[in-house]
Design an enzyme around this catalytic site. Structure first.
Site, PDB file in Angstrom:
ATOM      1  N   PRO A   1       0.816  -1.219   0.000  1.00  0.00           N
ATOM      2  CA  PRO A   1       0.000   0.000   0.000  1.00  0.00           C
ATOM      3  C   PRO A   1       0.852   1.272   0.000  1.00  0.00           C
ATOM      4  O   PRO A   1       0.343   2.360  -0.270  1.00  0.00           O
ATOM      5  CB  PRO A   1      -0.835  -0.110   1.284  1.00  0.00           C
ATOM      6  CG  PRO A   1      -0.342  -1.283   2.035  1.00  0.00           C
ATOM      7  CD  PRO A   1       0.560  -2.079   1.165  1.00  0.00           C
TER       8      PRO A   1
ATOM      9  N   GLU B   1       2.581  -6.437   8.556  1.00  0.00           N
ATOM     10  CA  GLU B   1       2.657  -4.968   8.515  1.00  0.00           C
ATOM     11  C   GLU B   1       3.401  -4.455   7.296  1.00  0.00           C
ATOM     12  O   GLU B   1       3.213  -3.347   6.859  1.00  0.00           O
ATOM     13  CB  GLU B   1       3.335  -4.430   9.779  1.00  0.00           C
ATOM     14  CG  GLU B   1       2.450  -4.393  10.995  1.00  0.00           C
ATOM     15  CD  GLU B   1       1.165  -3.618  10.754  1.00  0.00           C
ATOM     16  OE1 GLU B   1       1.240  -2.392  10.581  1.00  0.00           O
ATOM     17  OE2 GLU B   1       0.099  -4.259  10.732  1.00  0.00           O
TER      18      GLU B   1
ATOM     19  N   ASP C   1     -11.253   0.529 -24.172  1.00  0.00           N
ATOM     20  CA  ASP C   1     -11.344   0.433 -22.717  1.00  0.00           C
ATOM     21  C   ASP C   1     -11.457   1.798 -22.070  1.00  0.00           C
ATOM     22  O   ASP C   1     -10.886   2.772 -22.558  1.00  0.00           O
ATOM     23  CB  ASP C   1     -10.059  -0.192 -22.141  1.00  0.00           C
ATOM     24  CG  ASP C   1     -10.005  -1.692 -22.313  1.00  0.00           C
ATOM     25  OD1 ASP C   1     -11.012  -2.276 -22.707  1.00  0.00           O
ATOM     26  OD2 ASP C   1      -8.925  -2.252 -22.037  1.00  0.00           O
TER      27      ASP C   1
ATOM     28  N   ARG D   1      -4.148  -9.036 -20.192  1.00  0.00           N
ATOM     29  CA  ARG D   1      -5.197  -8.837 -21.201  1.00  0.00           C
ATOM     30  C   ARG D   1      -4.754  -7.902 -22.323  1.00  0.00           C
ATOM     31  O   ARG D   1      -5.381  -7.864 -23.378  1.00  0.00           O
ATOM     32  CB  ARG D   1      -6.506  -8.362 -20.555  1.00  0.00           C
ATOM     33  CG  ARG D   1      -6.421  -6.982 -19.947  1.00  0.00           C
ATOM     34  CD  ARG D   1      -7.665  -6.662 -19.150  1.00  0.00           C
ATOM     35  NE  ARG D   1      -8.841  -6.505 -19.999  1.00  0.00           N
ATOM     36  CZ  ARG D   1      -9.081  -5.467 -20.777  1.00  0.00           C
ATOM     37  NH1 ARG D   1      -8.195  -4.473 -20.851  1.00  0.00           N
ATOM     38  NH2 ARG D   1     -10.162  -5.389 -21.505  1.00  0.00           N
TER      39      ARG D   1
HETATM   40 CL1  6GU Z   1      -0.433  -3.768  -3.075  1.00  0.00          CL
HETATM   41  N1  6GU Z   1      -1.227  -4.391  -0.647  1.00  0.00           N
HETATM   42  C1  6GU Z   1      -2.023  -4.237   0.410  1.00  0.00           C
HETATM   43  N2  6GU Z   1      -1.820  -5.007   1.494  1.00  0.00           N
HETATM   44  N3  6GU Z   1      -3.010  -3.361   0.459  1.00  0.00           N
HETATM   45  C2  6GU Z   1      -3.193  -2.610  -0.631  1.00  0.00           C
HETATM   46  C3  6GU Z   1      -2.419  -2.718  -1.779  1.00  0.00           C
HETATM   47  C4  6GU Z   1      -1.414  -3.632  -1.746  1.00  0.00           C
HETATM   48  N4  6GU Z   1      -2.840  -1.821  -2.683  1.00  0.00           N
HETATM   49  C5  6GU Z   1      -3.858  -1.199  -2.102  1.00  0.00           C
HETATM   50  N5  6GU Z   1      -4.087  -1.658  -0.873  1.00  0.00           N
END
Ligand code: 6GU
Length: 232
Positions: A89, A116, A169, A154
């Site tokens: 994230p 984490e 798209d 894709r």
């Molecule tokens: Cl790549 N990993 C996690 N754990 N949460 C996320 C993410 C990735 N992308 C958005 N939220």
């Protein structure tokens, strides 16, 4: 294209990879996808792959050793130098432009983590690009890795039944896609717009472009600000 995925949960990938476009692309030899269980590279007698963070705090951190070892193992399984991606994230936001970029690579290694996060030396040591799929937190990087795989595969030549079908798209012209209709002409008093039944190709094109603009203004004004359409 060859894709290797390093994960603690290879079983999470099995059903998305065995249906629809991803299944067909693998059967057609367009993409070769391999799953590797990071845990099988743990040297610890309890198969440990995570540990407590230095400096304290909640949660567990993915350890360097099992990831470096599994990475170095899969790296040797093919000749091409891989483009390596860490799903986190904290990464840069994934989008269609990035999907197009990745679809041009010969080889990807995707690393999805749990807990984490990753020991920082994994990112540094493996020279990995960090990717996030959006501003929310998932329990792990597996679903994110699948999103990246689907979006990139894709786009590979021959992956879609109709060669043209990724051209229209959403996002491919910086706009959301126009509305679609199919039979019947009337469903529960809702009628297909006359212009789509008219056979006037220029008018249909204009209608679709207007609708795409309207929809983008309404749902994603940020796209218009970042990338104004040329005739606006
Ligand atoms: Cl790549 N990993 C996690 N754990 N949460 C996320 C993410 C990735 N992308 C958005 N939220």
């Amino acid at each position: 294209m060859r894709i290797d995925v390093l994960t603690l949960f290879p079983e999470m990938f099995e059903s998305p990879l065995s249906a629809s476009i991803l299944k067909r692309a693998q059967e057609a030899g367009i993409v070769d996808i391999h799953l590797t269980d990071i845990r099988s590279f743990s040297k610890d007698k309890h198969n440990k792959v995570d540990d407590r963070p230095y400096g304290g705090g909640p949660g567990m951190v993915m350890m360097c050793r099992p990831i470096f070892d599994s990475f170095e193992h899969v790296e040797k399984l093919a000749l091409e130098k891989p483009h390596t991606i860490l799903l986190t994230p904290q990464g840069q936001p994934f989008n269609q432009k990035k999907a197009i970029e990745l679809s041009k690579e010969k080889r990807l290694i995707l690393i999805s983590g749990r807990y984490e996060g990753f020991d920082e030396r994994i990112r540094i040591g493996l020279g990995a690009e960090q990717i996030s799929i959006g501003d929310y937190v998932l329990s792990g990087g597996e679903l994110a890795a699948m999103v990246v795989i689907d979006a990139a595969v894709r786009l590979l030549a021959g992956a879609l039944g109709d060669e043209d079908s990724s051209k229209d798209d959403s996002f491919s012209e910086g706009l959301l896609e126009y509305p679609h209709y199919t039979r019947p002409e009337v469903f529960r008093d809702m009628k297909v717009p006359d212009v789509l039944l008219s056979g006037h190709h220029a008018e249909i094109e204009k209608y679709r472009r207007d609708q795409a603009l309207k929809r983008t203004k309404q749902n994603r004004p940020d796209l218009l600000r970042d990338n104004p359409p040329e005739d606006q």
